[in-house]
Scaffold this active site. Structure first.
Site, short mmCIF file in Angstrom:
data_model
loop_
_atom_site.label_atom_id
_atom_site.label_comp_id
_atom_site.label_asym_id
_atom_site.label_seq_id
_atom_site.Cartn_x
_atom_site.Cartn_y
_atom_site.Cartn_z
N GLU A 53 11.34 40.16 -12.14
CA GLU A 53 12.84 40.95 -11.71
C GLU A 53 13.94 39.44 -12.30
O GLU A 53 14.73 38.96 -12.22
CB GLU A 53 13.18 40.06 -10.81
CG GLU A 53 12.37 41.37 -9.78
CD GLU A 53 12.21 41.09 -7.99
OE1 GLU A 53 12.62 40.37 -7.56
OE2 GLU A 53 12.77 42.06 -7.63
N ASP A 62 6.94 45.95 -1.58
CA ASP A 62 7.20 44.79 -1.62
C ASP A 62 7.59 44.82 -0.10
O ASP A 62 8.80 44.97 0.83
CB ASP A 62 9.26 44.88 -2.24
CG ASP A 62 9.60 43.56 -2.62
OD1 ASP A 62 8.99 42.63 -2.00
OD2 ASP A 62 11.06 43.47 -3.28
N GLU A 78 12.73 39.61 5.42
CA GLU A 78 14.03 40.82 4.79
C GLU A 78 14.13 42.49 5.11
O GLU A 78 14.90 42.82 5.49
CB GLU A 78 13.17 40.57 3.49
CG GLU A 78 14.01 41.43 2.04
CD GLU A 78 13.99 40.86 1.10
OE1 GLU A 78 13.15 40.36 0.81
OE2 GLU A 78 14.35 41.70 0.13
O1 GCW Z 1 11.31 41.19 -1.67
C1 GCW Z 1 11.96 40.99 -2.58
C2 GCW Z 1 13.72 39.51 -2.69
C3 GCW Z 1 13.73 39.23 -3.26
C4 GCW Z 1 12.64 38.31 -3.58
C5 GCW Z 1 11.45 38.97 -4.41
C6 GCW Z 1 10.20 37.92 -4.97
C7 GCW Z 1 13.06 35.70 -4.04
O2 GCW Z 1 14.41 41.26 -2.07
O3 GCW Z 1 14.61 38.38 -3.50
O4 GCW Z 1 12.93 37.09 -5.06
O5 GCW Z 1 11.35 39.88 -3.62
O6 GCW Z 1 9.43 38.14 -4.15
O7 GCW Z 1 10.63 37.26 -5.42
#
Ligand code: GCW
Length: 693
Positions: free
Chosen positions: A289, A368, A396
């Protein structure tokens, strides 16, 4: 006596004939036999002679080595709970507890073990001082039980102070600096020890400019936090920027094979240990990312992780290298790229190449932190690599601490999952390093749900997730319902007018809370995303429904609904081949439309709306039914909570009442959007004729 035994004693109320101070400082043997002045002895095995009662009650345990003799890192996995009798070490963080001849005894090899033993007594309450108890040995299954804070030092323009944090600001940082008053950090250490957590990462895995400086210029801040947490057996870790040598102006490159880069990390790491001798290590999100990583230099993740591991090794530190690596700039038209496959494809070719102080930190599911995902196939595919499983305690994708969602049942399923079939080891064994011919374990990591909110977690009931995380990391086979009852008993006894784990004289509070929370994750799943298909949340903040929100984006999170059906074909026969990343039997079970568990059907298969599930319902009818049921369950929980006024203190009662109003509103929104979406796509009416907007 306190000093002699390295512990403390609770003196019995002196009887009329007893000299109040008798025996208090007499040393070993005294005061420990029946009729002696103590009814509680907490003692370190390493601190000199022990009172006689400890010797008898705990016969069979070997004394621990002198402090400092034990390995700083590495596997130390024994029976989770055993009984005395063998010539067994209590272990660094373990303790033995017994009640014998009217004396309650806790014995440990280390101060931290003693502290855990003390919290065990707190959990037992008066029971600890009742009938005799045979000696019980407790030690954690996983050596590393870590919480990752996604806290930013500076307030991030999009993510705020805490990325995905729903409990206010950071307890460590405020507006670009370490907080002046760290009293709460100390209290946090105590809370963590009570849960069994022994490590925290103090900053976000997305390491921005200010946070990069924590490694060097602002190391003093990290050391101050470590000082507050140390008395509670909690070690501090730091998320680092892989490109730190360049970002901090030390070298021209961050190439992991470059000699200057290696020397830079070695020197910087040595300074970290000068400031924090028990520093835990680094956490790294690399080539993920947008975070920098070794790929920029044509190197792989093993090169990158080993660079940092080499710098940490002389001090006993570890690198947690995250496996959350995928293409976040995917073309949604490209059906051959499957985000679920990515971690396995990146990391399994590297198995065997990581140094033994590298821990590969793998999210529990392949995508995720969705409310329903299969277990990540990476966990079973790296026998020569230490693996840690990452759970998301911060909610989240599970209601953002505005919804009640007790996550322990989901985690317990993950930990109990047996990738090689019922006769093989489970995920819990992998993370504990308890697999024949496998690597040492990497432990359990949770993304923290704590902030500066007075209740710690925003939603007062979300504290149960923090507690359950620690308890499952300590003893993964614990029953989540029993952990919940334990938490209820510890959190609400006074409010209920009782002082025991029944939650009040008539147990009403405990019963009601149990009912509200126990299956709340199931309820959340029912009113949100069906049958494991995932996402369907509002892009960006991820709260509330948006069925097509991610459908045409580069993030690789699709459901492929059309007028005929829904779901992602991940089979080997006709889909992305993801099912092939599992060993048998799961590679076969998930491949087969007939054998795939219903709850994961749309994760693995694209099916017509009329496809019949194992319970005889069609997919479309299942979507309608579960969405109506989920909202009804929230409404029942809300009313149940309202009845608890007076049994719970007013302030948390009011907070939860307000949050329930929001949860109900949001659940109705989910129900209506998801049902309307699928009614419009499929044209199939609800068999029960309920109103769908
Ligand atoms: O689930 C996603 C989140 C991000 C997060 C990423 C990760 C810290 O939306 O906010 O970043 O995973 O786990 O690195």
């Amino acid at each position: 006596a306190c000093a002699r035994y390295g512990g403390s004693v609770r003196r019995r109320a002196a009887g009329p004939d007893e000299a109040p101070e008798a025996g208090a400082d007499d040393g070993a043997g005294d005061g420990a036999d029946e009729g002696g002045p103590y009814d509680l002895v907490l003692a370190l095995t390493t601190a000199g002679p022990l009172p006689a009662v400890t010797e008898t009650a705990l016969a069979g345990f070997r004394r621990g080595p002198a402090p400092g003799d034990g390995p700083a890192v590495g596997p130390d996995i024994g029976p989770v709970i055993g009984t005395a009798g063998g010539d067994e070490r209590i272990g660094d963080e373990g303790y033995v507890v017994a009640r014998h001849e009217g004396v309650t005894v806790v014995l440990a090899d280390s101060a931290t073990g003693l502290l855990y033993g003390l919290f065990h007594l707190v959990r037992l309450g008066e029971e600890a001082f009742g009938a005799a108890r045979p000696a019980e040995h407790h030690r954690p299954a996983a050596r590393l039980r870590m919480l990752d804070h996604w806290d930013n030092v500076d307030v991030h323009p999009v993510m705020g102070q805490v990325e995905r944090g729903y409990a206010g600001g950071s307890i460590f940082w405020r507006d670009g600096a370490l907080r002046d008053d760290l009293t709460r950090v100390r209290a946090y250490g105590r809370l963590l020890a009570a849960c069994g957590v022994n490590a925290v990462t103090v900053n976000n895995v997305n390491v921005h400019a200010t946070e990069t400086l924590l490694l060097t210029d602002r190391l003093r801040d990290v050391a101050a936090i470590a000082d507050r947490l140390r008395p509670y057996g909690v070690r501090v870790h730091l998320s680092v920027n892989f490109a730190a040598p360049v970002a901090l102006g030390g070298t021209a490159t961050a190439d992991p094979l470059d000699e200057d880069v290696r020397a830079w990390w070695a020197a910087v790491t040595a300074r970290v240990y000068e400031a924090i001798p028990d520093f835990g290590g680094y956490v790294v999100k690399a080539d993920s990312e947008g975070q920098p990583g070794p790929h920029a230099y044509g190197r792989d993740h093993a090169d990158g992780a080993n660079l940092l591991a080499e710098a940490l090794a002389p001090f006993g530190g570890v690198v947690h290298w995250r496996a959350f690596v995928y293409n976040h700039r995917q073309d949604w038209r490209d059906r051959s790229t499957d985000r679920a496959r990515a971690a396995y494809d990146h990391f399994t070719p590297l198995d065997g190449r990581f140094r033994d102080n590298v821990i590969l930190q793998v999210k529990h599911g392949p995508i995720d932190f969705q409310v329903r995902e299969p277990v990540s196939p990476v966990i079973a595919a790296m026998p020569r690599t230490r693996v840690a499983v990452e759970l998301q305690v911060t909610q989240e994708y599970t209601g953002q601490q505005r919804h009640v969602c007790y996550l322990a049942p989901m985690w317990s399923e993950v930990l109990g999952f047996r990738p090689w079939g019922p006769a093989g080891p489970g995920v819990a064994h992998v993370v504990a390093g308890d697999v024949a011919d496998g690597a040492a374990g990497g432990g359990l990591v949770g993304v923290s749900n704590v902030g500066d909110d007075p209740y710690w977690t925003g939603h007062p009931l979300a504290q149960a997730n923090l507690y359950a995380f620690g308890r499952l990391a300590w003893a993964p086979s614990s029953d989540p319902a029993a952990i919940l009852d334990e938490w209820i008993g510890l959190t609400f006894p006074a409010a209920a007018g009782g002082n025991d784990a029944t939650g009040g004289d008539d147990g009403r509070l405990r019963e009601a809370l149990h009912e509200i929370m126990d299956d709340s994750c199931g309820t959340y799943e029912r009113y949100t995303v069906p049958l494991g298909v995932g996402f369907m949340v509002r892009p960006g903040h991820h709260y509330g429904p948006d069925v097509d929100g991610y459908e045409y984006t580069p993030w690789g999170t699709y459901h492929f609904a059309d007028r005929d059906g829904v779901g992602v074909d991940r089979t080997r026969a006709t889909g992305t081949g993801f099912t092939g990343q599992y060993p048998p039997p799961w590679s076969e079970v998930y491949e087969s439309l007939a054998r795939c568990p219903d709850e994961l059907l749309l994760f693995f298969h694209h099916v017509p709306y009329g496809h019949v599930l194992h319970d005889g319902t069609t997919v479309i009818q299942h979507i309608y039914d579960t969405h109506f049921a989920g909202v009804e369950e929230v409404e029942r929980a809300r009313l149940r909570w309202a009845e608890l006024a007076g049994l719970v203190p007013d302030a948390p009662h009011a907070r939860v009442r307000e949050l329930f109003a929001e949860q109900l509103r949001c659940a109705e929104e989910w129900r209506d959007q998801v049902n309307a979406y699928f009614l419009r796509k499929s044209g199939v009416p609800d068999a029960r004729g309920r109103r769908i907007p």
